[in-house]
Structure formats: C-alpha cells, structure tokens
Design a protein around this motif. Structure first.
Motif, PDB file in Angstrom:
ATOM      1  N   THR A   1      56.251 -35.835 -14.023  1.00  0.00           N
ATOM      2  CA  THR A   1      57.005 -34.586 -14.014  1.00  0.00           C
ATOM      3  C   THR A   1      56.053 -33.397 -13.978  1.00  0.00           C
ATOM      4  OG1 THR A   1      57.070 -34.246 -16.411  1.00  0.00           O
ATOM      5  CG2 THR A   1      58.731 -35.723 -15.465  1.00  0.00           C
ATOM      6  N   GLU A   2      56.634 -32.213 -13.952  1.00  0.00           N
ATOM      7  CA  GLU A   2      55.830 -30.986 -13.935  1.00  0.00           C
ATOM      8  C   GLU A   2      54.926 -30.876 -15.157  1.00  0.00           C
ATOM      9  OE1 GLU A   2      59.863 -29.827 -12.013  1.00  0.00           O
ATOM     10  OE2 GLU A   2      59.128 -31.224 -13.536  1.00  0.00           O
ATOM     11  N   ARG A   3      55.357 -31.432 -16.276  1.00  0.00           N
ATOM     12  CA  ARG A   3      54.526 -31.384 -17.481  1.00  0.00           C
ATOM     13  C   ARG A   3      53.215 -32.130 -17.291  1.00  0.00           C
ATOM     14  NH1 ARG A   3      57.055 -29.998 -22.393  1.00  0.00           N
ATOM     15  NH2 ARG A   3      55.021 -30.327 -23.373  1.00  0.00           N
TER      16      ARG A   3
ATOM     17  N   TRP B   1      54.615 -31.761  -8.890  1.00  0.00           N
ATOM     18  CA  TRP B   1      55.758 -31.058  -8.310  1.00  0.00           C
ATOM     19  C   TRP B   1      56.192 -31.783  -7.046  1.00  0.00           C
ATOM     20  CZ3 TRP B   1      52.537 -28.439 -11.479  1.00  0.00           C
ATOM     21  CH2 TRP B   1      53.117 -27.518 -12.361  1.00  0.00           C
TER      22      TRP B   1
ATOM     23  N   GLY C   1      68.169 -31.124 -12.409  1.00  0.00           N
ATOM     24  CA  GLY C   1      67.661 -29.979 -13.155  1.00  0.00           C
ATOM     25  C   GLY C   1      68.532 -28.768 -12.880  1.00  0.00           C
TER      26      GLY C   1
ATOM     27  N   SER D   1      64.845 -33.263 -19.956  1.00  0.00           N
ATOM     28  CA  SER D   1      65.567 -32.038 -19.626  1.00  0.00           C
ATOM     29  C   SER D   1      64.708 -31.110 -18.768  1.00  0.00           C
ATOM     30  CB  SER D   1      65.949 -31.340 -20.937  1.00  0.00           C
ATOM     31  OG  SER D   1      66.603 -30.124 -20.706  1.00  0.00           O
ATOM     32  N   ARG D   2      65.364 -30.479 -17.753  1.00  0.00           N
ATOM     33  CA  ARG D   2      64.636 -29.569 -16.855  1.00  0.00           C
ATOM     34  C   ARG D   2      65.506 -28.352 -16.541  1.00  0.00           C
ATOM     35  NH1 ARG D   2      62.000 -31.484 -11.165  1.00  0.00           N
ATOM     36  NH2 ARG D   2      64.052 -32.481 -10.930  1.00  0.00           N
TER      37      ARG D   2
ATOM     38  N   LEU E   1      60.109 -32.618 -21.673  1.00  0.00           N
ATOM     39  CA  LEU E   1      60.956 -31.652 -20.967  1.00  0.00           C
ATOM     40  C   LEU E   1      60.128 -30.775 -20.031  1.00  0.00           C
ATOM     41  CD1 LEU E   1      60.276 -28.683 -22.335  1.00  0.00           C
ATOM     42  CD2 LEU E   1      61.749 -29.497 -24.139  1.00  0.00           C
ATOM     43  N   TYR E   2      60.817 -30.050 -19.135  1.00  0.00           N
ATOM     44  CA  TYR E   2      60.157 -28.965 -18.405  1.00  0.00           C
ATOM     45  C   TYR E   2      61.074 -27.755 -18.392  1.00  0.00           C
ATOM     46  CZ  TYR E   2      57.504 -26.189 -15.171  1.00  0.00           C
ATOM     47  OH  TYR E   2      56.768 -25.168 -14.623  1.00  0.00           O
TER      48      TYR E   2
ATOM     49  N   TYR F   1      61.655 -24.993  -6.336  1.00  0.00           N
ATOM     50  CA  TYR F   1      62.974 -24.739  -6.902  1.00  0.00           C
ATOM     51  C   TYR F   1      63.847 -23.872  -6.002  1.00  0.00           C
ATOM     52  CZ  TYR F   1      60.161 -26.381 -10.759  1.00  0.00           C
ATOM     53  OH  TYR F   1      59.300 -27.127 -11.538  1.00  0.00           O
TER      54      TYR F   1
END
Length: 522
Positions: free
Chosen positions: A186-188, A192, A411, A448-449, A478-479, A510
């Motif tokens: 994930t982004e964490r 991306w 998301g 969760s995003r 999460l992000y 996004y």
C-alpha cells in the motif's frame, strides 16, 4: 524398455516439478503463500501452466469455495427452526454471497479480455461481501454448524479470494513475468497504483441531460405511478446496450423505502430539485432485527444507477444510532446534484465504483462509510449537531472506510470538496470549539484508505485531522492522505503521525480517471 521408462519417468517428474515451481512462484504474490500452494496443487491448475492460467485457476477455486459456503449456509437455514436471528442472518448471508458469486463470475469472464481493472474491482467487491457475511455470522455463533461455517469462510473461502485478488494486482503490474510478482503493498509502504490506464478520452461520467422520461412518478394523481418503488419495478431487467430507464420524480415528499435490485441495471432517478423532490424514511438499527444495511431509505444494487436533482434522507434522528439515507452497491454509479441527509451513517458507499458530484451530504458520525472505490467531487460535506446542549461535547467523523485487504482497489477520494458545519452546528462550535470536534476520518477496517485533495477544510476540522478507531488498531496499515487543501482546518503541522502528505508525483493516482476508471464509463 528400461531406457524409455527411465525417460518417461524423468519427464513426468520434471513436469511435476515445473508445475509446482510455477504455482509456488505465483503464490508468492499472495498474503498466504503456503495455503495458496496447497489449494492450487489439487488438480485445478493445468499442466505446464502460465502465470495467467494459475491466476484464473485461483479465481475458479474461490468460486468453488463460495459454492461450498452457500451449501453450508442453506444447511444452517434448514436447521435454524424458530431461531429468528439465525434465520435472518443466514438469509442475508445467502443474498450477500449471491452478489459475491455474481461478481466473481463477471471477473472470470473479463479476465481473458484483458479487462484487469474491472476484474480487480469486482473481485474486491466479492471479498467485501464475504467479509460482511462472516461479520454477521459472528453475532449468531451459538451452534457448532455456524462455527464450522465461519471457520471455512475465514480459512478457506476468504483466503482463496484474497489470493486471487493479490495475483491480479501483480499480473496488472508485471504480466506473465511471475518472477517479479510480490505480495500486495500500500501507500504506507511506498507503493502507488500505476496511472494512465484509462482510454485518455477525457470523458467524465455524469447523468445525461435531455433524456425523455420512460415513466413519471408524482403525488396526488395525474401520473401512472405514485411511488418510486413501483416505477423501479417497471424497469426492464438487465437493460444494456447503452440504454437507460429514466424515472422522472416530480416535486413532492415520498415516504417510502426504495430498493433497486441487481437485475435493474441503468436506472436513472431525476427529480425537480434538492428539497423539492424528497425521498424520506426513518428505519434504524434500534428497530427489531434491523441491520445497518437494511436501514437505507434508498438502497441500490443494480449497476449503472444514476440520480440527479433530489433529496434522500433518513429522519431517524441523532439518538437512533445507525440510520442510512443512501446505500449503493452499484458499479459505475453516479449521484449528481443531490442532497443526502442523515446523522450517523448517512451514505453507505458499500462496494464497487461510485461517483458523487456536486452533492450536499449532511451527518455527524462516520456519515460517509463503506468499502467502495468512491470519488466525491465538488461536494459540500456538512456536520450536523449531535448534542443540542452546547456544554456537552462530541467527536464527529466524516469518513470511515472499510478496506479489509491491501489488494482491494477501494478507498474514498474527496476532490475539491468543502468540509464545514450546518449553521446550527457552527453556532455550537463557536461557543465552545474545544468540545465540539470534527475529524476527517477514522479506520473502520485494517486497510482503511481516505484522501482529501484540494479541498477546503473549514475551522471545525480538528488540528489532529484524523481519529483512531480503537487504540492502535489499523494505525500502521491505513492510508489517510492530504494534498493541496485550504481553509483554517487544513494546517498539517498538528496532524497525527500516522496520516500522510500525498507526494506531488502521486496525486494523479487519485484522479477520477485513474482511481475509478472514469474515462471508460459509458
């Protein structure tokens, strides 16, 4: 003979070893590689398989396990007897898993046509439905039969669906080069999604204008239909080919619960303006046997749903806990220039790809929630009072996203929105801002995003920005991201350490086009 036998023996041993190696390499892309290898080594995978064939086999296995789960649930329903809660839960599970099966079949159909974005979106929804069923069973787990079903779902069904979804994620990035496949990130973790996957047409989904109404709904006579539900029932099943069923809802207050089932595709609601055309209800979880899902005033499952120029509300009140105004499981759905009013859980953006344009959304506790991939563009998001006594305080939360797996494409994206309070809430806030606190979001589920991009965040937004759910739950997975926001509530200096500033290079992840494939909607 000895030499030929030895050759054949070596050939089959070598083929079997390659077969196992290919499966092992593909399964390294999953969160549970050992169970993945074991389950796919039971004859589902063809000889000398390509990584794509292993992926398809993983999806087939998920569908097979889903069938077994439905068989187990039907047995629970048969033996439930007079146990009302168990009967209700089993029936709801079967309905939910029916939706899951439909999405898995759809994913299997489009994978060979290289529609990987669609396949990932639909498999993400399928996994979400399975999770929802399991969550419901946990509340009625008082028999051995239920316990066995839950164990199978958790250890076999959902694991196999997650494995297929993880493989899809790697396949989209690396194709058949399975040596590069990897577990979902994930982004964490600095990952991306790739951008620029749409058609590049610049097309933006929206409710078509100039359509002639197929049917009209009105109050007091003069129309064929006096309720919205009867007009929905009149829509043809599985409408496709670019056609839509246009329902004009004349000005008036329609006190009813509306359901748009899976078979009613491409249904369009058009009212005569916010506050003029009003669909209203008051169902809430305080009523006997009522689930949050069932409380929706308007609940939509059929794909391609659209709504414009109307109000949908749930009037149960701030003391009623969960009471949904609008719930959507409709893929490629658009809600435009609508007012959605509630308190706790106003908008249940439950699953799949959704767009909300120029809407007004009012609530207070987790009032935009679910596990969809939803973009909220140019919306006005208003916090309503929970406490009429200004001496009492509360924590209000805009978004509670429910992603349960890092490979899910889901998301919430808030783009060019305004976050503020209604006038009556702002009066309370101004009197004592230290006890009336509003947060952008909190993590309902582990992955969760939610992101806010170029939004105007007014003074009511807490300097912390984001709120925990329960202790340190999901804070490492999460992000929660922000980029280019303005307003008195946008200062990032006091934000919680587990939220993020979205890097400039990745803001386009996004966008409407990249996040929900807006270029390709028709």
């Amino acid at each position: 003979m000895t030499s030929s036998f030895h050759f054949l023996f070596c050939f089959f041993i070598g083929a079997a070893a390659y077969h196992q190696t290919a499966i092992q390499e593909a399964c390294k892309a999953t969160r549970w590689p050992e169970s993945c290898q074991l389950s796919l080594s039971s004859g589902l995978v063809p000889a000398d398989p390509s990584p794509f064939q292993i992926l398809r086999s993983a999806l087939t296995l998920s569908s097979k396990n889903l069938g077994t789960t439905k068989f187990m649930l039907r047995a629970i329903l048969h033996y439930a007897g007079s146990n009302h809660n168990l009967t209700t839960t089993a029936k709801l599970c079967l309905q939910t898993l029916g939706n899951s099966a439909y999405r898995l079949r759809s994913a299997e159909e489009v994978l060979p046509r290289n529609r990987i974005k669609d396949a990932r979106a639909w498999t993400s929804a399928a996994l979400s439905y399975q999770f929802n069923c399991l969550s419901g069973l946990k509340k009625v787990n008082d028999t051995q039969m239920v316990g066995k079903t839950m164990l199978f779902m958790n250890n076999t069904l959902m694991t196999s669906t997650s494995n297929a979804l993880s493989m899809m994620m790697s396949y989209e990035d690396f194709g058949n080069r399975s040596r590069w496949w990897r577990t979902p990130r994930t982004e964490r973790e600095g990952f991306w999604e790739s951008v620029g996957g749409g058609s590049g047409s610049g097309h933006e989904p929206g409710v078509p204008t100039g359509l002639k109404a197929n049917v009209t709904v009105c109050k007091g006579g003069g129309c064929k239909y006096s309720t919205v539900q009867r007009a929905v029932n009149a829509a043809p099943d599985n409408l496709g080919g670019g056609r839509r069923f246009f329902i004009l809802i004349k000005e008036g207050v329609y006190e009813e619960t509306v359901r748009v089932p899976l078979a009613k595709r491409n249904v369009v609601f058009v009212g005569e303006g916010m506050g003029k055309t009003v669909i209203t209800g008051s169902l809430n979880v305080g009523q006997l046997g009522m689930t949050t899902y069932d409380t929706a005033t308007v609940g939509v499952v059929g794909d391609g749903f659209m709504a414009r120029d109307l109000t949908i509300q749930n009037t149960a009140g701030p003391d009623a806990q969960q009471a949904v105004a609008f719930r959507s499981d409709s893929d490629l759905s658009v809600v435009e220039n609508c007012e959605l009013i509630g308190n706790q859980d106003t908008v249940y953006a439950h699953s799949l790809r959704q767009l909300y344009k120029s809407c007004i959304i009012k609530g207070n506790v987790d009032f935009i929630f679910g596990n969809s991939a939803a973009v909220f563009h140019n919306c006005t998001i208003l916090v309503r009072p929970r406490q009429l006594d200004p001496e009492k305080g509360e924590n209000n939360v805009v978004a509670a996203h429910g992603r349960t797996d890092p490979a899910q494409t889901t998301g919430f994206v808030f783009h060019e929105c305004v976050v503020n309070g209604t006038e009556d809430y702002m009066q309370l806030f101004r009197k004592n801002p230290s006890v009336h606190r509003t947060f952008l979001g909190r993590p309902w589920k582990e992955f969760s995003r939610s992101v806010f991009v170029r939004c105007k965040l007014e003074a009511l937004v807490s300097p912390l920005g984001w709120m925990p759910w329960d202790g340190d739950f999901a804070l490492k997975t999460l992000y929660f991201g922000e980029f280019g926001n303005s307003g008195l509530g946008s200062n990032m200096s006091g934000r919680v350490m587990w939220s993020s500033q979205i890097p400039l290079d990745h803001v386009t992840t996004y966008s409407l086009q990249n996040f929900i494939q807006g270029d390709d909607w028709r």
